[in-house]
Design a protein around this motif. Structure first.
Motif, PDB file in Angstrom:
ATOM      1  N   GLU A 291      40.787  45.486 134.396  1.00 18.87           N
ATOM      2  CA  GLU A 291      40.944  44.069 134.101  1.00 18.87           C
ATOM      3  C   GLU A 291      42.421  43.730 133.961  1.00 18.87           C
ATOM      4  OE1 GLU A 291      39.372  42.935 130.212  1.00 18.87           O
ATOM      5  OE2 GLU A 291      39.125  45.062 129.782  1.00 18.87           O
ATOM      6  N   TYR A 292      42.703  42.455 134.125  1.00 19.12           N
ATOM      7  CA  TYR A 292      44.079  41.982 134.050  1.00 19.12           C
ATOM      8  C   TYR A 292      44.060  40.603 133.409  1.00 19.12           C
ATOM      9  CZ  TYR A 292      48.724  40.428 135.482  1.00 19.12           C
ATOM     10  OH  TYR A 292      50.002  39.949 135.485  1.00 19.12           O
ATOM     11  N   ALA A 293      44.980  40.395 132.488  1.00 17.00           N
ATOM     12  CA  ALA A 293      45.068  39.105 131.807  1.00 17.00           C
ATOM     13  C   ALA A 293      46.517  38.659 131.768  1.00 17.00           C
ATOM     14  CB  ALA A 293      44.500  39.200 130.392  1.00 17.00           C
ATOM     15  N   MET A 294      46.703  37.358 131.784  1.00 16.98           N
ATOM     16  CA  MET A 294      48.043  36.790 131.757  1.00 16.98           C
ATOM     17  C   MET A 294      48.002  35.492 130.960  1.00 16.98           C
ATOM     18  SD  MET A 294      50.427  35.578 134.971  1.00 16.98           S
ATOM     19  CE  MET A 294      49.430  34.133 135.272  1.00 16.98           C
ATOM     20  N   ARG A 295      49.072  35.233 130.200  1.00 12.32           N
ATOM     21  CA  ARG A 295      49.183  33.994 129.416  1.00 12.32           C
ATOM     22  C   ARG A 295      50.416  33.230 129.878  1.00 12.32           C
ATOM     23  NH1 ARG A 295      50.638  32.172 123.850  1.00 12.32           N
ATOM     24  NH2 ARG A 295      48.915  30.873 123.089  1.00 12.32           N
ATOM     25  N   ARG A 296      50.175  31.989 130.282  1.00 11.09           N
ATOM     26  CA  ARG A 296      51.255  31.117 130.723  1.00 11.09           C
ATOM     27  C   ARG A 296      51.304  29.893 129.810  1.00 11.09           C
ATOM     28  NH1 ARG A 296      53.372  34.573 133.071  1.00 11.09           N
ATOM     29  NH2 ARG A 296      53.764  34.825 135.299  1.00 11.09           N
ATOM     30  N   VAL A 297      52.510  29.358 129.655  1.00 13.47           N
ATOM     31  CA  VAL A 297      52.694  28.137 128.869  1.00 13.47           C
ATOM     32  C   VAL A 297      53.380  27.107 129.757  1.00 13.47           C
ATOM     33  CG1 VAL A 297      53.761  27.085 126.852  1.00 13.47           C
ATOM     34  CG2 VAL A 297      52.853  29.411 126.708  1.00 13.47           C
ATOM     35  N   PHE A 298      52.763  25.946 129.888  1.00 18.10           N
ATOM     36  CA  PHE A 298      53.393  24.861 130.647  1.00 18.10           C
ATOM     37  C   PHE A 298      53.564  23.656 129.726  1.00 18.10           C
ATOM     38  CE2 PHE A 298      48.857  24.374 131.160  1.00 18.10           C
ATOM     39  CZ  PHE A 298      48.634  23.013 131.051  1.00 18.10           C
ATOM     40  N   GLN A 299      54.415  22.750 130.142  1.00 24.10           N
ATOM     41  CA  GLN A 299      54.774  21.620 129.289  1.00 24.10           C
ATOM     42  C   GLN A 299      54.339  20.304 129.939  1.00 24.10           C
ATOM     43  OE1 GLN A 299      57.146  24.045 130.151  1.00 24.10           O
ATOM     44  NE2 GLN A 299      56.650  25.142 128.248  1.00 24.10           N
ATOM     45  N   ILE A 300      53.906  19.378 129.077  1.00 22.99           N
ATOM     46  CA  ILE A 300      53.586  18.026 129.529  1.00 22.99           C
ATOM     47  C   ILE A 300      54.184  17.032 128.529  1.00 22.99           C
ATOM     48  CG2 ILE A 300      51.454  18.675 130.717  1.00 22.99           C
ATOM     49  CD1 ILE A 300      49.902  17.707 128.277  1.00 22.99           C
ATOM     50  N   PRO A 301      54.609  15.856 129.000  1.00 26.48           N
ATOM     51  CA  PRO A 301      55.133  14.854 128.068  1.00 26.48           C
ATOM     52  C   PRO A 301      54.036  14.335 127.138  1.00 26.48           C
ATOM     53  CG  PRO A 301      55.794  14.392 130.335  1.00 26.48           C
ATOM     54  CD  PRO A 301      54.745  15.449 130.401  1.00 26.48           C
ATOM     55  N   GLU A 302      54.460  13.869 125.968  1.00 24.14           N
ATOM     56  CA  GLU A 302      53.487  13.344 125.008  1.00 24.14           C
ATOM     57  C   GLU A 302      52.764  12.119 125.570  1.00 24.14           C
ATOM     58  OE1 GLU A 302      55.437  12.521 121.363  1.00 24.14           O
ATOM     59  OE2 GLU A 302      56.151  14.568 121.077  1.00 24.14           O
ATOM     60  N   ASP A 303      53.480  11.315 126.353  1.00 21.70           N
ATOM     61  CA  ASP A 303      52.884  10.093 126.897  1.00 21.70           C
ATOM     62  C   ASP A 303      52.549  10.267 128.378  1.00 21.70           C
ATOM     63  OD1 ASP A 303      55.447  10.360 127.766  1.00 21.70           O
ATOM     64  OD2 ASP A 303      56.008   8.248 127.483  1.00 21.70           O
ATOM     65  N   ILE A 304      52.014  11.405 128.725  1.00 23.71           N
ATOM     66  CA  ILE A 304      51.805  11.722 130.137  1.00 23.71           C
ATOM     67  C   ILE A 304      50.787  10.791 130.789  1.00 23.71           C
ATOM     68  CG2 ILE A 304      49.980  13.427 129.724  1.00 23.71           C
ATOM     69  CD1 ILE A 304      51.319  15.103 131.954  1.00 23.71           C
ATOM     70  N   GLY A 305      49.798  10.348 130.057  1.00 24.27           N
ATOM     71  CA  GLY A 305      48.861   9.368 130.594  1.00 24.27           C
ATOM     72  C   GLY A 305      47.698   9.938 131.379  1.00 24.27           C
ATOM     73  N   TYR A 306      47.512  11.246 131.394  1.00 26.57           N
ATOM     74  CA  TYR A 306      46.364  11.829 132.087  1.00 26.57           C
ATOM     75  C   TYR A 306      45.110  11.684 131.244  1.00 26.57           C
ATOM     76  CZ  TYR A 306      49.692  14.055 135.265  1.00 26.57           C
ATOM     77  OH  TYR A 306      50.681  14.281 136.172  1.00 26.57           O
ATOM     78  N   ASP A 307      43.981  11.558 131.912  1.00 25.18           N
ATOM     79  CA  ASP A 307      42.693  11.512 131.220  1.00 25.18           C
ATOM     80  C   ASP A 307      42.184  12.915 130.902  1.00 25.18           C
ATOM     81  OD1 ASP A 307      42.609   8.659 131.663  1.00 25.18           O
ATOM     82  OD2 ASP A 307      42.136   9.163 133.743  1.00 25.18           O
ATOM     83  N   THR A 308      42.272  13.786 131.898  1.00 24.94           N
ATOM     84  CA  THR A 308      41.824  15.178 131.729  1.00 24.94           C
ATOM     85  C   THR A 308      42.830  16.119 132.384  1.00 24.94           C
ATOM     86  OG1 THR A 308      40.538  15.213 133.779  1.00 24.94           O
ATOM     87  CG2 THR A 308      39.381  14.514 131.752  1.00 24.94           C
ATOM     88  N   LEU A 309      42.789  17.367 131.939  1.00 24.61           N
ATOM     89  CA  LEU A 309      43.551  18.443 132.556  1.00 24.61           C
ATOM     90  C   LEU A 309      42.559  19.498 133.030  1.00 24.61           C
ATOM     91  CD1 LEU A 309      46.554  18.929 130.095  1.00 24.61           C
ATOM     92  CD2 LEU A 309      46.573  17.782 132.301  1.00 24.61           C
ATOM     93  N   SER A 310      42.739  19.985 134.243  1.00 19.28           N
ATOM     94  CA  SER A 310      41.845  21.011 134.768  1.00 19.28           C
ATOM     95  C   SER A 310      42.683  22.185 135.273  1.00 19.28           C
ATOM     96  CB  SER A 310      40.987  20.456 135.912  1.00 19.28           C
ATOM     97  OG  SER A 310      41.795  20.039 136.998  1.00 19.28           O
ATOM     98  N   ALA A 311      42.124  23.379 135.124  1.00 21.46           N
ATOM     99  CA  ALA A 311      42.780  24.598 135.607  1.00 21.46           C
ATOM    100  C   ALA A 311      41.810  25.319 136.531  1.00 21.46           C
ATOM    101  CB  ALA A 311      43.186  25.492 134.442  1.00 21.46           C
ATOM    102  N   GLU A 312      42.314  25.817 137.646  1.00 17.39           N
ATOM    103  CA  GLU A 312      41.486  26.520 138.622  1.00 17.39           C
ATOM    104  C   GLU A 312      42.136  27.853 138.964  1.00 17.39           C
ATOM    105  OE1 GLU A 312      39.215  25.430 142.765  1.00 17.39           O
ATOM    106  OE2 GLU A 312      41.348  24.966 142.618  1.00 17.39           O
ATOM    107  N   LEU A 313      41.320  28.875 139.061  1.00 18.99           N
ATOM    108  CA  LEU A 313      41.769  30.208 139.427  1.00 18.99           C
ATOM    109  C   LEU A 313      41.019  30.640 140.687  1.00 18.99           C
ATOM    110  CD1 LEU A 313      43.099  33.005 138.930  1.00 18.99           C
ATOM    111  CD2 LEU A 313      41.205  33.506 137.378  1.00 18.99           C
ATOM    112  N   GLN A 314      41.752  31.091 141.716  1.00 21.94           N
ATOM    113  CA  GLN A 314      41.149  31.561 142.962  1.00 21.94           C
ATOM    114  C   GLN A 314      41.728  32.929 143.323  1.00 21.94           C
ATOM    115  OE1 GLN A 314      40.754  28.603 146.279  1.00 21.94           O
ATOM    116  NE2 GLN A 314      42.048  27.338 144.958  1.00 21.94           N
ATOM    117  N   ILE A 315      40.861  33.816 143.769  1.00 15.81           N
ATOM    118  CA  ILE A 315      41.330  35.094 144.274  1.00 15.81           C
ATOM    119  C   ILE A 315      40.657  35.355 145.625  1.00 15.81           C
ATOM    120  CG2 ILE A 315      41.643  36.039 141.961  1.00 15.81           C
ATOM    121  CD1 ILE A 315      39.171  37.812 142.506  1.00 15.81           C
TER     122      ILE A 315
END
Length: 484
Positions: free
Chosen positions: A339-363
Motif C-alpha cells: 500500500e501507498y499513502a500520501m498527504r497533500r495540502v492545497f490552499q484556497i481563498p476564504e472567499d473563493i465562492g465554490y459550492d463544493t470541492l471534489s477530489a478524484e484519484l485515477q490509476i
C-alpha cells in the motif's frame, strides 16, 4: 601362414557403410577397400591380403568392388544435420531462458524450462547425427537424430503459427522459417534412410516420441494462448479531505488531502499512469422547481454521458481545477498487499465562492504476470514543449503541457516476443485530469490512420486497466471546520 578367423563383410547400408565381422564379432565398419585393409591390419592380417580370396573373406550383398559411398555428399549431409541441430539448440535456449529464469507464473516458467531442455536434447541430437552419418558406433544415434529433427519441426511450426496471428516482420523470422524448411528436409532424409533401425523395441520408442510431442504441444499451447484470469485485480483506493485550518497571516484556508492506494488482488502490477485532481464547482441556483429529465438531458449534452447529472434547483455547472499532480512514480510496481499513502495540502481563498470541492484519484496499471516493463527507459519523461526533442515535441498552443512516458514492454511468454514486433507502453500525463495510456507497436510520432484495434488487443493482452476513486465535500462545511 597361421589360420585366422573368417572375415565377413556385410552388405552396404543406406549410407554405403559396410560392417566387418571377424570371427563372429564386429571389428568395425569400412567406407572403402583402404579402410577395410586398415581394419584387417589391426587384427594381424597382411597388407597384401587378397580381398577377392573366398577362403579368407566372405562378401555379402556385393563383392570387393561394391562401395557405394559418396564421401563428399555424406559429409555435406553430416555437416548440414549437425549445424541445423546446433543452431536450433542455441535458438531454443535463447527463447526459453528468459521465461525459465524470470517468468512470474508456473506455466510460463514451465514453458521456458521445456525450451531449455529441448535445447539440451538438440545438442545431444547433433552429436548423434555426427555419429550416424559417420561410423555409426551407437545403434540409437539415428533415432536420436530423428527425435531432434522432429522437435525442431514442432517448435518452429508453433512459432510460425503464432506469427500468422499478426503477420509482423521480425528478425526472428530469418531463423525459424529457414529452420522449419531445414527440419522438413532432414525429416524426409532420415525417414528415407529408416534411421530408427537398430533401436531396441522401436514401436515403444515411437510411442514415447509421439506422447512426448503431444504433451509438449499441449503445454506450449496452453501457456501461450491462455491468458491467466484466475487471479482478478482488486485495488483499494481512497481520496479524502481532512480538517481545514485558517492561515493566521493570509486570507487563505489550508486543506489537507489524503490519498491511499493498496493492491488487494493476487497479482503484482506496474503503475503506468496516475493522477489526483481537486476541482471546485460553481453553479446557478433557482428556487423554482424544474423538470429533472430536462436538466439531465442538458447536463449530458454539456458534460457527456458518463458525467451527466440532473438536479432540479442547480443549473449551469462550472468546474475549476484547483490542484493536480502525480502521487506515485510511473513505472514502479505495486506488489500484492503493498500500500501507498500520501498527504497533500492545497490552499484556497476564504472567499473563493465554490459550492463544493471534489477530489478524484485515477490509476492505470499493467499486470506483471503478463509482461515486463523496461522501467529504466519508461520512468524518465519527455517534455512535449521541448523543441529539441523533435520526436515528442508538440506546439504548446495545441497540446498545452504534457509529460510523455514511453518504454519497451516484453511479454512474459517469450514465444510472443519472438513472433511480434516490439511493443511499447506510452503514457501521457497533463495537469487537470488528463491521462492516456496505450500499448502498441506504433512509433510515437506515428502519423496516419492508427489501428486502434491493435491498441485494444494489446491492452487486453497485457492486462492493462484503470481504477478510480473520488470524494466530494461542501465548501461551506470545509470553511466551517477552519473557523471561517
Amino acid at each position: 601362414m597361421s589360420i585366422r578367423p573368417w572375415v565377413v563383410v556385410e552388405p552396404p547400408d543406406s549410407r554405403g557403410l559396410r560392417r566387418v565381422v571377424i570371427g563372429g564379432q564386429q571389428a568395425g565398419s569400412a567406407w572403402s577397400p583402404a579402410e577395410l585393409r586398415r581394419i584387417l591390419g589391426r587384427r594381424g592380417y597382411p597388407a597384401t591380403m587378397d580381398l577377392d580370396d573366398p577362403a579368407s573373406i566372405f562378401w555379402r550383398g556385393g563383392d570387393s568392388g561394391t562401395w557405394p559411398d559418396h564421401p563428399w555428399r555424406r559429409r555435406a549431409i553430416m555437416f548440414l544435420m549437425a549445424v541445423g541441430l546446433l543452431v536450433s539448440m542455441v535458438y531454443n535456449t535463447v527463447i526459453g531462458w528468459p521465461d525459465a529464469s524470470g517468468a512470474l507464473t508456473f506455466a510460463q516458467r514451465m514453458t521456458g524450462v521445456l525450451f531449455v531442455l529441448s535445447g539440451a536434447v538438440l545438442g545431444i541430437a547433433a552429436v548423434a547425427a555426427l555419429d550416424y552419418w559417420g561410423r555409426h558406433q551407437f545403434r540409437a544415434s539415428g533415432a536420436v537424430a530423428l527425435l531432434g529433427v522432429m522437435m525442431v519441426l514442432a517448435t518452429d511450426s508453433l512459432l510460425l503459427l503464432l506469427w500468422f496471428e499478426e503477420k509482423e516482420y521480425t528478425r526472428h523470422l530469418l531463423v525459424y522459417v529457414p529452420a522449419l524448411c531445414w527440419s522438413l528436409w532432414a525429416l524426409l532424409l532420415l525417414v528415407r534412410h529408416k534411421s530408427w533401425k537398430g533401436v531396441p523395441q522401436p514401436k515403444r520408442f515411437a510411442a514415447g516420441v509421439v506422447a512426448t510431442a503431444l504433451l509438449t504441444a499441449v503445454s506450449l499451447a496452453y501457456s501461450t494462448m491462455y491468458q491467466p484470469a484466475a487471479a482478478p485485480m482488486h485495488f483499494s483506493l481512497k481520496v479524502e479531505f481532512g480538517k481545514a485550518w485558517k492561515d493566521v497571516n493570509l486570507p487563505f484556508v489550508h486543506v489537507p488531502l489524503t490519498i491511499h492506494m493498496k493492491n488487494t488482488g493476487g497479482i503484482p502490477v506496474y503503475i503506468i499512469n496516475n493522477i489526483y485532481t481537486v476541482r471546485g464547482r460553481v453553479a446557478l441556483y433557482s428556487k423554482s422547481e424544474g423538470d429533472l429529465l430536462t436538466e439531465w438531458r442538458e447536463s449530458v449534452e454539456r458534460r457527456g454521458v458518463g458525467e451527466g447529472e440532473g438536479e432540479v434547483f442547480v443549473d449551469q455547472l462550472r468546474y475549476t481545477t484547483i490542484s493536480s499532480g502525480r502521487f506515485y512514480d510511473l513505472g514502479n510496481s505495486l506488489d500484492v498487499g503493498q500500500e501507498y499513502a500520501m498527504r497533500r495540502v492545497f490552499q484556497i481563498p476564504e472567499d473563493i465562492g465554490y459550492d463544493t470541492l471534489s477530489a478524484e484519484l485515477q490509476i492505470s496499471y499493467m499486470r506483471k504476470d503478463r509482461g515486463k516493463l523496461d522501467v529504466e527507459q519508461f520512468r524518465f519523461p519527455h517534455l512535449s514543449w521541448n523543441e529539441r526533442d523533435r520526436r515528442y515535441y508538440c506546439d504548446p498552443v495545441v497540446c498545452g503541457g504534457q509529460l510523455i512516458f514511453r518504454g519497451r514492454v516484453r511479454h512474459n511468454n517469450n514465444l510472443i516476443n519472438v513472433t511480434r514486433k516490439p511493443r511499447y507502453v506510452t503514457s501521457v500525463w497533463s495537469p487537470g485530469g488528463g491521462i492516456i495510456s496505450s500499448i502498441s507497436s506504433f512509433p510515437f510520432n506515428f502519423v496516419g490512420s492508427a489501428d486502434y484495434r491493435e491498441e485494444r488487443r494489446e491492452l487486453e493482452r497485457y492486462g492493462t486497466a484503470r481504477a478510480r476513486a473520488d470524494s466530494e465535500i461542501s465548501a461551506a462545511e470545509l470553511l466551517k471546520s477552519a473557523g471561517v
